[in-house]
Design an enzyme around this catalytic site. Structure first.
Site, PDB file in Angstrom:
ATOM      1  N   LYS A 139     -73.200  47.595 -38.004  1.00  0.00           N
ATOM      2  CA  LYS A 139     -74.633  47.362 -37.826  1.00  0.00           C
ATOM      3  C   LYS A 139     -74.852  47.276 -36.051  1.00  0.00           C
ATOM      4  O   LYS A 139     -73.928  46.845 -35.633  1.00  0.00           O
ATOM      5  CB  LYS A 139     -76.092  47.354 -38.432  1.00  0.00           C
ATOM      6  CG  LYS A 139     -75.163  45.608 -38.949  1.00  0.00           C
ATOM      7  CD  LYS A 139     -76.073  44.746 -37.313  1.00  0.00           C
ATOM      8  CE  LYS A 139     -75.319  43.596 -37.461  1.00  0.00           C
ATOM      9  NZ  LYS A 139     -75.281  42.420 -36.718  1.00  0.00           N
ATOM     10  N   PRO A 173     -64.658  44.857 -35.895  1.00  0.00           N
ATOM     11  CA  PRO A 173     -63.323  43.638 -35.506  1.00  0.00           C
ATOM     12  C   PRO A 173     -64.756  41.854 -35.701  1.00  0.00           C
ATOM     13  O   PRO A 173     -65.463  42.438 -35.781  1.00  0.00           O
ATOM     14  CB  PRO A 173     -63.715  43.715 -34.041  1.00  0.00           C
ATOM     15  CG  PRO A 173     -63.801  45.389 -32.776  1.00  0.00           C
ATOM     16  CD  PRO A 173     -64.881  45.602 -34.428  1.00  0.00           C
ATOM     17  N   ILE A 174     -63.454  41.537 -36.002  1.00  0.00           N
ATOM     18  CA  ILE A 174     -64.280  40.229 -37.244  1.00  0.00           C
ATOM     19  C   ILE A 174     -65.019  39.329 -35.798  1.00  0.00           C
ATOM     20  O   ILE A 174     -64.602  39.255 -34.370  1.00  0.00           O
ATOM     21  CB  ILE A 174     -63.019  38.883 -37.347  1.00  0.00           C
ATOM     22  CG1 ILE A 174     -62.726  39.718 -38.511  1.00  0.00           C
ATOM     23  CG2 ILE A 174     -63.872  38.114 -37.097  1.00  0.00           C
ATOM     24  CD1 ILE A 174     -61.600  39.136 -39.286  1.00  0.00           C
ATOM     25  N   GLY A 175     -66.374  39.091 -35.821  1.00  0.00           N
ATOM     26  CA  GLY A 175     -67.119  38.029 -34.672  1.00  0.00           C
ATOM     27  C   GLY A 175     -67.381  38.589 -33.579  1.00  0.00           C
ATOM     28  O   GLY A 175     -67.998  38.415 -32.570  1.00  0.00           O
ATOM     29  N   GLY A 214     -71.567  42.949 -38.199  1.00  0.00           N
ATOM     30  CA  GLY A 214     -71.811  42.789 -38.973  1.00  0.00           C
ATOM     31  C   GLY A 214     -70.651  43.460 -40.144  1.00  0.00           C
ATOM     32  O   GLY A 214     -71.210  43.732 -41.846  1.00  0.00           O
ATOM     33  N   GLY A 215     -68.928  43.144 -40.045  1.00  0.00           N
ATOM     34  CA  GLY A 215     -68.389  43.843 -40.774  1.00  0.00           C
ATOM     35  C   GLY A 215     -68.245  43.039 -42.289  1.00  0.00           C
ATOM     36  O   GLY A 215     -67.863  43.272 -43.405  1.00  0.00           O
ATOM     37  N   GLY A 216     -68.454  41.220 -41.784  1.00  0.00           N
ATOM     38  CA  GLY A 216     -68.371  40.958 -43.167  1.00  0.00           C
ATOM     39  C   GLY A 216     -69.624  41.181 -44.132  1.00  0.00           C
ATOM     40  O   GLY A 216     -69.308  41.057 -45.582  1.00  0.00           O
ATOM     41  N   SER A 268     -71.812  43.881 -44.412  1.00  0.00           N
ATOM     42  CA  SER A 268     -71.053  44.986 -45.072  1.00  0.00           C
ATOM     43  C   SER A 268     -70.020  45.278 -45.889  1.00  0.00           C
ATOM     44  O   SER A 268     -70.100  46.251 -46.608  1.00  0.00           O
ATOM     45  CB  SER A 268     -71.109  46.174 -43.457  1.00  0.00           C
ATOM     46  OG  SER A 268     -70.580  47.169 -44.408  1.00  0.00           O
ATOM     47  N   ASP A 290     -77.525  39.033 -43.855  1.00  0.00           N
ATOM     48  CA  ASP A 290     -77.371  39.889 -43.622  1.00  0.00           C
ATOM     49  C   ASP A 290     -77.242  40.660 -44.490  1.00  0.00           C
ATOM     50  O   ASP A 290     -77.634  42.152 -44.248  1.00  0.00           O
ATOM     51  CB  ASP A 290     -76.646  40.298 -42.347  1.00  0.00           C
ATOM     52  CG  ASP A 290     -77.272  39.951 -40.831  1.00  0.00           C
ATOM     53  OD1 ASP A 290     -78.215  39.161 -40.581  1.00  0.00           O
ATOM     54  OD2 ASP A 290     -76.203  39.784 -40.323  1.00  0.00           O
TER      55      ASP A 290
END
Length: 293
Positions: free
Chosen positions: A10, A100-102, A106-108, A110, A142
């Site tokens: 996102k 990418p992390i950070g 919103g990867g984590g 999601s 989130d």
């Protein structure tokens, strides 16, 4: 049947901090926009009761992350509410990581949302989306927006959602290869910099901005430089509390043209916004329904 499930990224088209609770959680107003880019999860249920996470090279990941945390929380809640055997709730989960992390994409969150939704179905627990969203707040603020799966104005600490429909756009998203931790951004934030809470109408008609952008530009000169370059071509901001910078375009060709002008060592991609999460589109195609889908 084993499927590969989307775990979409996102962008925050705007992000304002409007106050803080007594427990130090910040109140926000933000517009969550899904894009057709993200990670994928392959989830294979088992009757052993074990939950294991692997990367795209099939290597076991021993470190606890949002996916394992979500799966264990769902299992715990299912055992309490549904009174089934613990061995019914096992899975091997394979993560193909692209976000990418950070980065602020919103990867984590999601990943956790996809794990909760898919395992809820595979384990036949039958929690509603709203129940999953409420449960997910124990992991991250989130996650409810990812679970409900629509373009959404988010308020409170992330639990108040106002689904809306936006005109779909194209985005050039650039990652400066520098992760930013959310907790570090909030710890650097002073409520004196905060934004007064607005009505939904005012949020959508006022110029969009991100309250954390000045902090990001001060902390990381590369972000300041990227914003300076991209803003000469199109409206550009950081997303969330991360390091990614995005520029907005009406068509793909315009986004590609500007991307071609950037230095070759710049890491980025082009994505289209979508009003329904790619995960929810797959659920609909496979006729997997929830009570409040």
């Amino acid at each position: 049947m084993i499927y590969t499930w989307p775990s979409p990224a996102k962008i925050n088209l705007f992000l304002y901090v409007t106050g803080m609770r007594s427990d130090k959680y910040h109140y926000i107003q933000s517009l969550f926009q899904f894009i057709n880019y993200g990670d994928t999860l392959k989830i294979i249920p088992n009757k052993k009761g074990t939950i294991e996470l692997f990367n795209e090279h099939n290597s076991l990941l021993n470190k606890e992350n949002s996916i394992i945390t979500a799966a264990k929380l769902l299992k715990e809640q299912a055992l309490y509410c549904r009174k089934k055997k613990s061995s019914n709730f096992g899975a091997k989960i394979f993560l193909n990581k692209k976000i990418p992390i950070g980065s602020g994409l919103g990867g984590g969150s999601s990943n956790a949302a996809t794990a909760l939704i898919v395992l809820n179905n595979l384990w036949d627990i039958k929690f509603t989306l709203k129940e999953l969203a409420l449960l997910s707040l124990k992991i991250g603020a989130d996650i409810p927006a990812f679970i409900m799966g629509k373009t959404t104005i988010v308020e409170g600490i992330g639990e108040i959602l106002h689904p809306i429909h936006t005109k779909e756009k194209w985005y050039l998203i650039v990652y400066p290869n520098i992760p930013i931790l959310t907790k570090n951004m909030f710890s650097s934030y002073s409520l004196k910099q905060g934004t007064q809470k607005k009505t939904i109408k005012d949020l959508l008609t006022s110029p969009f901005r991100n309250d954390f952008e000045s902090i990001a530009k001060t902390k990381i000169k590369k972000i300041k430089k990227l914003l300076s370059i991209l803003s000469t071509y199109a409206p550009s901001r950081i997303t969330g509390t991360g390091s990614c910078v995005f520029s907005e375009f009406n068509d793909k060709i315009s986004a590609q043209k500007i991307y071609s002008l950037l230095p070759k060592n710049v890491q980025g991609f082009i994505a289209k916004s979508v009003n329904i999460s790619p995960l929810h589109r797959i659920l609909h195609e496979k006729k997997i329904q929830f009570v409040d889908y």
